[in-house]
Design a protein around this motif. Structure first.
Motif, short mmCIF file in Angstrom:
data_model
loop_
_atom_site.label_atom_id
_atom_site.label_comp_id
_atom_site.label_asym_id
_atom_site.label_seq_id
_atom_site.Cartn_x
_atom_site.Cartn_y
_atom_site.Cartn_z
N ALA A 185 0.83 -1.20 0.00
CA ALA A 185 0.00 0.00 0.00
C ALA A 185 0.87 1.26 0.00
O ALA A 185 0.61 2.22 -0.74
N TYR A 186 1.92 1.26 0.81
CA TYR A 186 2.85 2.40 0.88
C TYR A 186 3.49 2.66 -0.48
O TYR A 186 3.56 3.80 -0.94
N LEU A 187 3.97 1.60 -1.13
CA LEU A 187 4.67 1.75 -2.40
C LEU A 187 3.78 2.32 -3.49
O LEU A 187 4.22 3.13 -4.32
N ILE A 188 2.52 1.92 -3.50
CA ILE A 188 1.57 2.46 -4.50
C ILE A 188 1.12 3.87 -4.11
O ILE A 188 1.10 4.78 -4.95
N LEU A 220 -3.65 -1.11 -13.33
CA LEU A 220 -5.01 -1.57 -13.06
C LEU A 220 -5.31 -2.86 -13.82
O LEU A 220 -4.82 -3.05 -14.93
N PRO A 221 -6.10 -3.76 -13.24
CA PRO A 221 -6.76 -3.57 -11.94
C PRO A 221 -5.87 -3.91 -10.75
O PRO A 221 -6.14 -3.47 -9.63
N THR A 222 -4.79 -4.67 -10.96
CA THR A 222 -3.96 -5.14 -9.84
C THR A 222 -2.49 -4.96 -10.15
O THR A 222 -2.02 -5.33 -11.22
N GLU A 256 4.63 -12.35 -2.44
CA GLU A 256 3.88 -11.74 -3.53
C GLU A 256 2.83 -10.80 -2.95
O GLU A 256 2.02 -11.20 -2.12
N ILE A 257 2.87 -9.55 -3.38
CA ILE A 257 1.95 -8.52 -2.88
C ILE A 257 1.10 -8.05 -4.05
O ILE A 257 1.64 -7.64 -5.08
N GLU A 258 -0.22 -8.10 -3.90
CA GLU A 258 -1.14 -7.62 -4.93
C GLU A 258 -1.90 -6.43 -4.37
O GLU A 258 -2.47 -6.51 -3.28
N VAL A 259 -1.87 -5.33 -5.11
CA VAL A 259 -2.56 -4.11 -4.68
C VAL A 259 -3.57 -3.72 -5.75
O VAL A 259 -3.20 -3.50 -6.91
N ALA A 299 -6.75 5.74 -3.72
CA ALA A 299 -7.95 4.91 -3.95
C ALA A 299 -7.60 3.42 -3.96
O ALA A 299 -8.05 2.68 -4.83
N ILE A 300 -6.78 2.99 -3.01
CA ILE A 300 -6.45 1.57 -2.90
C ILE A 300 -7.64 0.85 -2.27
O ILE A 300 -8.10 1.23 -1.20
N GLN A 301 -8.11 -0.19 -2.95
CA GLN A 301 -9.31 -0.88 -2.50
C GLN A 301 -9.03 -2.19 -1.76
O GLN A 301 -9.77 -2.57 -0.87
N MET A 302 -7.97 -2.90 -2.16
CA MET A 302 -7.71 -4.21 -1.58
C MET A 302 -6.23 -4.52 -1.70
O MET A 302 -5.58 -4.15 -2.67
#
Length: 193
Positions: free
Chosen positions: A132-135, A144-146, A164-167, A173-176
């Motif tokens: 989340a921080y990196l994005i 998008l979407p991930t 593995e990190i999926e944002v 506007a990070i949703q998940m």
């Protein structure tokens, strides 16, 4: 076995002042310029558990950190100052965008003096906050979407991990956030009472 963990929507908390960064750098055993030169904030982020994220400019400086030379008292004081409610759970993830493996995007180390863990080789809870921080700060462009981010961790401990990190979403506007990877059984036991 692949394991994937859904995280909560990210929340962003306190950012360190230059003075707090200098103090934290002393606690971590690194020059303040190693953190300040990135231009990115030292910040508390949560995707379920509040933790402190610390950018460092080079792989060499991250690798040179030694848990035996850290001042955990200083580290915990900075966590408390930046997050009076939860003290960032005494958890500090240090990272850089220079990696050992060409297959990774980010190199991390996790120090958890708040619960007496000098270093953790693979930290799913913090990897979500890291993604989340990196994005959020545009360190990696959102796709998008991930957005998929690969973190390497545990190398300095001789326990290499690939997380593995999926944002899902974009800055603001990070949703998940999801974190996963291949799990290897290290120990087995039975609890009885």
């Amino acid at each position: 076995t692949k394991v994937v963990m859904d995280h909560m929507k990210p929340q962003f908390y306190g950012k360190a002042t230059p003075e707090q960064v200098s103090e934290l750098a002393r606690g971590l055993g690194v020059a303040p310029e190693a953190i300040l030169a990135t231009g990115w904030p030292v910040q508390v982020v949560s995707t379920g558990i509040r933790q402190l994220f610390v950018p460092v400019r080079s792989l060499k400086e991250v690798q040179a950190m030694s848990v035996g030379k850290q001042d955990t008292g200083i580290m915990l004081r900075v966590c408390e100052a930046l997050d009076p409610a939860d003290h960032a759970n005494g958890s500090i993830m240090v990272f850089c965008t220079e990696t050992v493996s060409a297959a990774a995007n980010v190199h991390t180390r996790m120090f958890v003096p708040g619960v007496g863990i000098p270093e953790d080789p693979a930290t799913g809870s913090a990897s979500g906050g890291l993604g989340a921080y990196l994005i959020e700060h545009g360190i990696f462009a959102a796709t998008l979407p991930t957005t998929l981010i690969i973190a390497e961790q545990g190398l300095e401990m001789g326990r290499p991990s690939r997380v593995e990190i999926e944002v899902d979403g974009t800055p603001g506007a990070i949703q998940m956030v999801r974190v996963g990877g291949q799990a290897v059984k290290m120990i087995e036991g039975v609890l009885s009472w």
